[in-house]
Design an enzyme around this catalytic site. Sequence first.
Site, PDB file in Angstrom:
ATOM      1  CG  ASP A 193     -49.315 -32.555  43.652  1.00 31.22           C
ATOM      2  OD1 ASP A 193     -48.356 -33.100  44.279  1.00 31.22           O
ATOM      3  OD2 ASP A 193     -50.398 -32.943  44.029  1.00 31.22           O
ATOM      4  CG  HIS A 217     -57.206 -41.554  48.152  1.00 35.58           C
ATOM      5  ND1 HIS A 217     -57.580 -40.461  47.334  1.00 35.58           N
ATOM      6  CD2 HIS A 217     -55.822 -41.722  47.909  1.00 35.58           C
ATOM      7  CE1 HIS A 217     -56.414 -40.388  46.538  1.00 35.58           C
ATOM      8  NE2 HIS A 217     -55.621 -41.072  46.559  1.00 35.58           N
ATOM      9  CG  HIS A 265     -42.798 -38.949  44.596  1.00 39.23           C
ATOM     10  ND1 HIS A 265     -42.469 -39.068  43.374  1.00 39.23           N
ATOM     11  CD2 HIS A 265     -44.239 -38.130  44.756  1.00 39.23           C
ATOM     12  CE1 HIS A 265     -43.680 -38.145  42.746  1.00 39.23           C
ATOM     13  NE2 HIS A 265     -44.231 -37.970  43.455  1.00 39.23           N
ATOM     14  CG  ASP A 320     -46.941 -38.531  47.689  1.00 43.88           C
ATOM     15  OD1 ASP A 320     -47.696 -37.568  47.838  1.00 43.88           O
ATOM     16  OD2 ASP A 320     -46.941 -39.166  46.637  1.00 43.88           O
ATOM     17  N   GLY A 325     -52.021 -43.724  46.241  1.00 44.04           N
ATOM     18  CA  GLY A 325     -51.674 -42.923  47.400  1.00 44.04           C
ATOM     19  C   GLY A 325     -51.707 -43.711  48.627  1.00 44.04           C
ATOM     20  CG  ASN A 335     -53.356 -32.830  44.432  1.00 45.75           C
ATOM     21  OD1 ASN A 335     -53.111 -32.341  45.602  1.00 45.75           O
ATOM     22  ND2 ASN A 335     -53.310 -34.037  44.146  1.00 45.75           N
TER      23      ASN A 335
END
Length: 398
Positions: free
Chosen positions: A148, A282, A212, A278, A293, A91
């Site tokens: 994703d 950010h 996940h 994962d 996330g 992504n």
Amino acid sequence: MKLLLKNCHIIDRDLDIFSDILIENGKIKSIGTISEPFDKIIDLNKKIVMPGFIDLHTHFRYPGQESKEDLHTGSLSALAGGYTTCNLMGNTKPVVDNNEIYNEILDKSKEIDLINIYQCMATTKDLKSIEMINFEKADTKIKFFSEDGRGITDSLLAYNIFTEIEKIKKGIMIHAEDHNLTQISTRYAEDLETIRDCYLSLKTGCKVHFCHVSTINSLEAIKFYKEKKAPITCEVTPHHLYMKDSDFKVNPSIRTQDDIDCIIDMIKNSIVDAIATDHAPHTKEDKDNGACGMIGLETAFNIVYKVLHENNGISLNKISELMSYNPAKILGENKGAIIPTYDADLVIIDLDKNIKVDKFNSKSSNSPFIGEEFTGSIEMTIVNGEVKFEKGVKNDNR
């Protein structure tokens, strides 16, 4: 180049021994009392040596989102956490939905030359879940395709994707989420799509890896279909093992203690195949604006060790299976075990040291674990026989 690791406490899925390791040309040559000549020696003074960790689910944000992370800083973060191999999601901006972008990422990672990088390719163009890519023209090096962070809500599209991927004998990594249900319940959204995709895997023969997994019912569905011999595997994250009833924004959401108890039971019974982070960097601005996330590579082992070993008595052998052996098997690589002829990807851990989470090699710091203390220090990471990380010395920018 021959490297001798002296006085190792070797722990992998099967071993728990004190011995020496001889590495030659990037491979483990022998284990035991080494009598042949060598070029370099490192005395580990009985520190633990495990196979390098392998993360099946990471985001390094290249290309297009380098303010959050890039291939270099992501690799440094991996090394600091004991990871020697990472499988990247697609992504990015632009999306990895063609061979040109796919090979650009792999070529750049080879130039950086820090860790082993694998890259997923999207299942639909621009990750819009509308038009499938041409799977038959996809690069043959690809291990897995993935939509994703989006579930494939349209069941006919999911069936067609599974069928096409099975034709070329590859696999798909699934983010299970029925978006028609997300606003009602993220639990319903995960459970319903997990059940459907287990069924489609069984019927089409497509190799499916569930990312996940976080709920009781999803895990029970995976167990049910594994017993029916569906070609499925699954991973859980450190944060879904450790956190409960938290509003820290991740997708899937943080669940309850009952879900954690189920995950641990499924680990003990080998229904859960792998631990994956994962790792999702950010900027502070994006996180403040609600982005889902967290970063996870540099804290993963410590959290897993605390929850599984210290709190639940699960052996380091099992932890090595979850973090190294099984992920390598899922990728189809000779990694994840300390065996002659296997790749010399190793992590050295000092369990007599504690760490306090404060600084990261990642560009980002969106972690809920800042300020917490854990057992164990990643002292050194070796990739393909070369020392790529040494705490406080080499490739450690914290």
